[in-house]
Design an enzyme around this catalytic site. Structure first.
Site, mmCIF file in Angstrom:
data_model
loop_
_atom_site.group_PDB
_atom_site.id
_atom_site.type_symbol
_atom_site.label_atom_id
_atom_site.label_comp_id
_atom_site.label_asym_id
_atom_site.label_seq_id
_atom_site.Cartn_x
_atom_site.Cartn_y
_atom_site.Cartn_z
ATOM 1 N N PRO A 2 -3.170 8.089 6.574
ATOM 2 C CA PRO A 2 -2.095 9.063 6.371
ATOM 3 C C PRO A 2 -0.896 8.436 5.658
ATOM 4 O O PRO A 2 -0.551 7.274 5.898
ATOM 5 C CB PRO A 2 -1.716 9.476 7.799
ATOM 6 C CG PRO A 2 -2.908 9.144 8.622
ATOM 7 C CD PRO A 2 -3.524 7.940 7.991
ATOM 8 N N GLU A 3 -0.281 9.201 4.767
ATOM 9 C CA GLU A 3 0.936 8.716 4.125
ATOM 10 C C GLU A 3 2.135 9.038 5.026
ATOM 11 O O GLU A 3 2.028 9.734 6.032
ATOM 12 C CB GLU A 3 1.069 9.338 2.741
ATOM 13 C CG GLU A 3 -0.151 9.053 1.880
ATOM 14 C CD GLU A 3 0.140 8.870 0.409
ATOM 15 O OE1 GLU A 3 1.309 8.724 0.018
ATOM 16 O OE2 GLU A 3 -0.833 8.856 -0.376
ATOM 17 N N LYS A 52 4.622 4.252 7.880
ATOM 18 C CA LYS A 52 3.400 4.741 8.514
ATOM 19 C C LYS A 52 3.340 4.377 9.997
ATOM 20 O O LYS A 52 2.279 4.470 10.615
ATOM 21 C CB LYS A 52 2.189 4.188 7.772
ATOM 22 C CG LYS A 52 2.170 4.622 6.297
ATOM 23 C CD LYS A 52 0.984 4.070 5.544
ATOM 24 C CE LYS A 52 1.023 4.502 4.075
ATOM 25 N NZ LYS A 52 -0.149 4.034 3.315
ATOM 26 N N ARG A 121 10.292 -6.067 8.966
ATOM 27 C CA ARG A 121 9.276 -6.453 7.981
ATOM 28 C C ARG A 121 8.944 -5.318 7.018
ATOM 29 O O ARG A 121 8.225 -5.535 6.028
ATOM 30 C CB ARG A 121 7.997 -6.896 8.696
ATOM 31 C CG ARG A 121 8.156 -8.135 9.556
ATOM 32 C CD ARG A 121 6.801 -8.720 9.929
ATOM 33 N NE ARG A 121 6.013 -7.818 10.758
ATOM 34 C CZ ARG A 121 5.979 -7.867 12.081
ATOM 35 N NH1 ARG A 121 6.713 -8.760 12.731
ATOM 36 N NH2 ARG A 121 5.219 -7.028 12.774
ATOM 37 N N ASN A 162 -1.296 5.939 -1.596
ATOM 38 C CA ASN A 162 -1.985 5.992 -2.882
ATOM 39 C C ASN A 162 -1.651 7.242 -3.676
ATOM 40 O O ASN A 162 -1.578 7.206 -4.910
ATOM 41 C CB ASN A 162 -3.492 5.916 -2.632
ATOM 42 C CG ASN A 162 -4.221 5.245 -3.779
ATOM 43 O OD1 ASN A 162 -3.614 4.609 -4.625
ATOM 44 N ND2 ASN A 162 -5.530 5.391 -3.814
ATOM 45 N N ARG A 258 -7.666 -0.636 -4.087
ATOM 46 C CA ARG A 258 -7.424 0.812 -4.018
ATOM 47 C C ARG A 258 -7.650 1.434 -5.384
ATOM 48 O O ARG A 258 -7.402 0.812 -6.430
ATOM 49 C CB ARG A 258 -5.979 1.099 -3.570
ATOM 50 C CG ARG A 258 -5.587 0.489 -2.244
ATOM 51 C CD ARG A 258 -6.350 1.092 -1.073
ATOM 52 N NE ARG A 258 -6.111 2.511 -0.941
ATOM 53 C CZ ARG A 258 -5.048 3.033 -0.314
ATOM 54 N NH1 ARG A 258 -4.123 2.242 0.211
ATOM 55 N NH2 ARG A 258 -4.925 4.346 -0.205
#
Length: 271
Positions: A2-3, A52, A121, A162, A258
């Site tokens: 999931p984005e 995410k 991070r 993506n 990807r």
């Protein structure tokens, strides 16, 4: 995977359904039993997302961190509660609904300091009010790495996946292999503002739409896109099909494991 807009939608949903109420938290599968027992019956103070990553805050030093990864999914249900089916990592039961989590990459109980370290991070999230796009550009402007790879690096920009990376590059005429250090600052500012708007639309609609009004099926008479992810897009998963703007076949390659999509005409190598 999931984005970021999907995870922000989950945070809003869980805040609405469970926030401010005691929540029964269990781990039918058993892998999260220790963490679940420490928050079981406590009030959910809030749910929020960064990129995410989803955070359920139960009070001082008690935050359930979830990263769905490739296979994780929440399933939401109205009461009454049913018997667990399959490998349920975490179950939440509130006043009106219950939620099962299966297959996440991470489901763990963190302290406030551990959450701060994790978030430190991550890069800025276009969907967060506290996001600092200057921090992302500082990384981008010093890097020889292709911009398409940098946009998927969650330590540079958190939440874009993506689909959003392919579409924002297309919308701004940027070749995906452009080294980050060659991206003009004004182009980055425009891309960031576009990400903020596109991802906010994704939160509201629950799908990714990146096509401008003049290129929609309604405006052009073309058939709507048929894809399990939904949404109207310019280049994502359209390899070999004509560009919606210029008609050039959409190109595709692999980058950092990807699939990458772009239009060779609308996104020339040196724009």
């Amino acid at each position: 995977m999931p984005e970021g807009h999907t995870v922000h939608r989950l945070a809003r949903l869980h805040q609405d359904r469970y926030g401010g109420s005691p929540v029964e938290v269990t781990s039918p599968q058993g892998r999260f039993s220790a963490g679940a027992s420490k928050v079981d019956g406590r009030t959910l103070c809030g749910a929020q997302a960064h990129g995410k990553h989803l955070f359920h805050v139960y009070g001082p030093d008690a935050v359930v961190h979830v990263h769905l990864g490739l296979y994780g999914a929440f399933r939401e249900h109205p009461l009454p509660v049913a018997r667990p089916q399959g490998q349920v990592r975490m179950r939440m039961v509130g006043p009106t609904h219950w939620t099962d989590l299966r297959g996440p990459a991470a489901c763990e109980l963190l302290t406030d300091d551990e959450v701060a370290t994790l978030r430190g991070r991550l890069g800025p999230d276009p969907l967060r009010a506290d996001a600092d796009p200057d921090r992302a550009f500082s990384r981008i402007s010093r890097s020889r790495t292709p911009l398409a790879a940098l946009l998927l690096d969650q330590s540079v920009v958190a939440g874009a996946g993506n689909v959003y990376r392919a579409e924002v590059l297309f919308r701004h005429g940027v070749h995906p292999m452009l080294p980050g250090r060659d991206l003009p600052r004004e182009r980055w500012d425009a891309m960031w503002a576009d990400l903020v708007a596109l991802m906010a639309d994704g939160v509201r609609a629950g799908r990714i739409d990146t096509v401008r009004p003049e290129h929609t099926p309604e405006a052009t008479g073309r058939p709507p896109r048929v894809d399990r992810h939904g949404g109207e897009v310019y280049v994502y998963r359209r390899a070999g099909l004509p560009c919606l703007v210029c008609g050039t076949p959409v190109a595709s390659t692999r980058l950092a494991g990807r699939n990458l999509y772009w239009c060779p005409t609308c996104q020339p190598e040196r724009a």
